[in-house]
Design an enzyme around this catalytic site. Structure first.
Site, PDB file in Angstrom:
ATOM      1  N   LYS A   7     -50.448  19.358  21.136  1.00 46.12           N
ATOM      2  CA  LYS A   7     -49.342  19.968  20.390  1.00 46.12           C
ATOM      3  C   LYS A   7     -49.655  20.032  18.895  1.00 46.12           C
ATOM      4  O   LYS A   7     -49.233  20.964  18.199  1.00 46.12           O
ATOM      5  CB  LYS A   7     -48.032  19.204  20.620  1.00 46.12           C
TER       6      LYS A   7
ATOM      7  N   GLY B 244     -52.391  26.529  35.843  1.00 47.86           N
ATOM      8  CA  GLY B 244     -51.207  25.680  35.790  1.00 47.86           C
ATOM      9  C   GLY B 244     -50.796  25.418  34.353  1.00 47.86           C
ATOM     10  O   GLY B 244     -51.210  26.124  33.428  1.00 47.86           O
TER      11      GLY B 244
ATOM     12  N   ILE C  96     -51.523  22.914  32.200  1.00 49.65           N
ATOM     13  CA  ILE C  96     -52.594  22.536  31.279  1.00 49.65           C
ATOM     14  C   ILE C  96     -53.473  23.741  30.954  1.00 49.65           C
ATOM     15  O   ILE C  96     -53.790  24.007  29.785  1.00 49.65           O
ATOM     16  CB  ILE C  96     -53.435  21.393  31.871  1.00 49.65           C
TER      17      ILE C  96
ATOM     18  N   GLU D 100     -57.097  31.628  38.658  1.00 51.41           N
ATOM     19  CA  GLU D 100     -56.147  30.796  39.405  1.00 51.41           C
ATOM     20  C   GLU D 100     -56.146  31.217  40.870  1.00 51.41           C
ATOM     21  O   GLU D 100     -55.971  32.394  41.185  1.00 51.41           O
ATOM     22  CB  GLU D 100     -54.740  30.931  38.810  1.00 51.41           C
TER      23      GLU D 100
ATOM     24  N   ALA E 271     -59.083  22.860  34.615  1.00 55.26           N
ATOM     25  CA  ALA E 271     -57.683  22.444  34.440  1.00 55.26           C
ATOM     26  C   ALA E 271     -56.927  22.658  35.747  1.00 55.26           C
ATOM     27  O   ALA E 271     -55.969  23.420  35.811  1.00 55.26           O
ATOM     28  CB  ALA E 271     -57.048  23.244  33.300  1.00 55.26           C
TER      29      ALA E 271
ATOM     30  N   HIS F 196     -23.268  29.439  14.958  1.00 56.23           N
ATOM     31  CA  HIS F 196     -23.808  30.785  14.803  1.00 56.23           C
ATOM     32  C   HIS F 196     -24.324  30.945  13.381  1.00 56.23           C
ATOM     33  O   HIS F 196     -23.679  30.501  12.436  1.00 56.23           O
ATOM     34  CB  HIS F 196     -22.701  31.819  15.055  1.00 56.23           C
TER      35      HIS F 196
END
Length: 464
Positions: A50, A179, A181, A200, A262, A438
């Site tokens: 991240k 997937g 990852i 995949e 992965a 809002h």
């Protein structure tokens, strides 16, 4: 031999919170960890990815800033600097965990654990071997990346941890597995300017998601990020030659400078020697537990990725670890939480909680949906992120909210409100009548709740 009320094996997102909670409840606690506290999540998973995604996202938006009336000249992606920042984030959080354990008087023992008996655990650290005695044990040894035997072992073929350890990016990347990852790394790499191909075997990427969610995600990844996605075909004939990783997907030949494997994670029991203490793992290597996180042995608990039925999510592991600690030391029993939100840090972000349309149908639950697109939301338009939607699933008869799905801006933050709503068994009407600020992205949940009952103000009525 030192004795402890609870010995926790594994210092990841299940283990270290379990140790701290057990210490808060007055126990004498030890935590055994063979590498770094924080486990895979903090050191080689959730946090570093991240941190890097934050950089790649910023770079991507910088390159497209002209759409917002901002001109940025000669923007570049310095991967070495990105890695240095990632490492600093990880080190700071790791130090934080160490300080928390120390502040709670948790004894941290470095080494690899194995059971000599149900109450005696041996710990090896290099040439040194010690043993501790445990009145109770929480096994939280986690999981590792799966690397099947048919995949060649080569420096150009890595799993997620190996990818994060790299200091230079390849110019092209082949990802085996579409997937969570695989798709997160694909978005990170594509935003950084790398040519990415995903292969995949299933019919679509992240197949657990509802079809409409997958459609939005895949379309953006292909059309906006330029990722080539091949689904419904296995990758075969994998080989490294002439500096390239090559393979065959159906009738297509694929190649790249590097391949990221992965295809999921598998439970890690290490050298625990579980069979000797009467704990049998299932056919996939997971430890069966009951709703209180107990194994078949009454003084031995398990939490996180090592457990049968695990969602392999860090926050779910933490909840289980705390639950196990409380069930050992609080003098009462409570079951582990079953409402587990999931978040995927792709571009766009995806998040969900509760039932999907597919699982609701399989359970024979009659339901209605309410969907609100970000394209109709003022705040989404203001920030220039209108791709995607939020969706509620509600019981047809009662209006009780049983599932929620989001794909688009800040979906991974938005899902917290939905998790509270589903866990609290709110109805669509109750959620819809709750005033939302809002202009905000979170208004989308209110609008979608109104859509469930056909009362949405900011969408035209459905044609009858």
């Amino acid at each position: 031999m030192e004795k402890f009320d609870v010995v926790v094996i594994g210092g990841g997102p299940a283990g270290y919170p379990a140790a701290i909670r057990a210490a808060q409840l007055g126990g004498k606690i030890a935590l055994i960890e063979k590498e770094f506290v924080g486990g895979t999540c903090l050191n080689w998973g959730c946090i570093p990815t991240k941190a890097m995604l934050a950089c790649s996202n910023l770079f991507w938006h910088t390159r497209h800033a002209s759409e917002m009336g901002i001109s940025v000249q000669k923007a570049s992606f310095d991967y070495k600097a990105v890695c240095e920042r990632k490492n600093k984030v990880v080190e700071k959080l790791r130090d934080g965990v160490r300080h928390l354990l120390k502040a709670n008087n948790v004894t941290v023992i470095q080494g690899t654990a194995s059971f000599l008996s149900r109450n005696v655990i041996q710990v090896k650290d290099g040439k040194e071997t010690n043993s501790v005695e445990a009145a109770n044990t929480i096994i939280a040894s986690g999981s590792v990346s799966a690397m099947p035997s048919f995949i060649p072992r080569h420096e150009k073929i890595v799993e997620s941890r190996g990818f994060l350890d790299m200091t230079d990016l390849p110019s092209s990347l082949l990802i085996l597995g579409g997937g969570v990852i695989g798709c997160e790394f694909a978005c990170l790499a594509a935003q950084a300017g790398i040519e990415v191909t995903i292969v995949e075997m299933l019919e679509d990427i992240i197949f657990v998601l509802d079809t409409d969610v997958r459609k939005i995600l895949r379309s953006y990844m292909e059309k906006e990020l330029g990722i080539k996605i091949i689904t419904g075909k296995p990758l075969s004939n994998i080989a490294v030659s002439s500096g390239k990783v090559k393979g065959t997907a159906g009738d297509q030949e694929v190649s790249a400078d590097m391949m990221l494997v992965a295809i999921g994670r598998k439970p890690f029991a290490g050298e625990l020697n579980l069979a000797s203490i009467g704990i049998q793992t299932d056919e996939k290597g997971f430890i069966p537990i009951d709703k209180f996180c107990r194994t078949v042995q009454p003084t031995m608990f398990a939490a996180g990725d090592i457990t049968a039925g695990s969602t392999q999510l860090a926050h779910a592991a933490t909840s289980q670890g705390i639950c196990a600690a409380e069930n050992i030391l609080s003098g009462r029993r409570r079951p582990a939480e079953t409402i587990v939100p999931a978040c995927i840090f792709t571009t766009p972000e995806v998040a969900s909680v509760g039932l999907t349309e597919k699982t609701a149908k399989e359970k024979g639950i009659a339901f209605v949906t309410g969907k609100f697109p970000f394209a109709a939301l003022g705040k989404a338009m203001a920030i220039g992120e209108t791709n995607g939607f939020v969706k509620w699933l509600a019981e047809e008869k009662t209006g009780r909210l049983i599932g929620a799905h989001a794909v688009g801006p800040h979906a991974t933050e938005l899902i917290a409100e939905a998790a509270v709503a589903v866990r609290s068994e709110l109805t669509a009407e109750e959620l819809g009548r709750t005033i939302h600020c809002h202009p905000t992205i979170s208004e989308s949940w209110m609008e979608a709740a109104h859509c469930v009952n056909g009362h949405c103000i900011n969408l035209p009525p459905k044609k009858r």
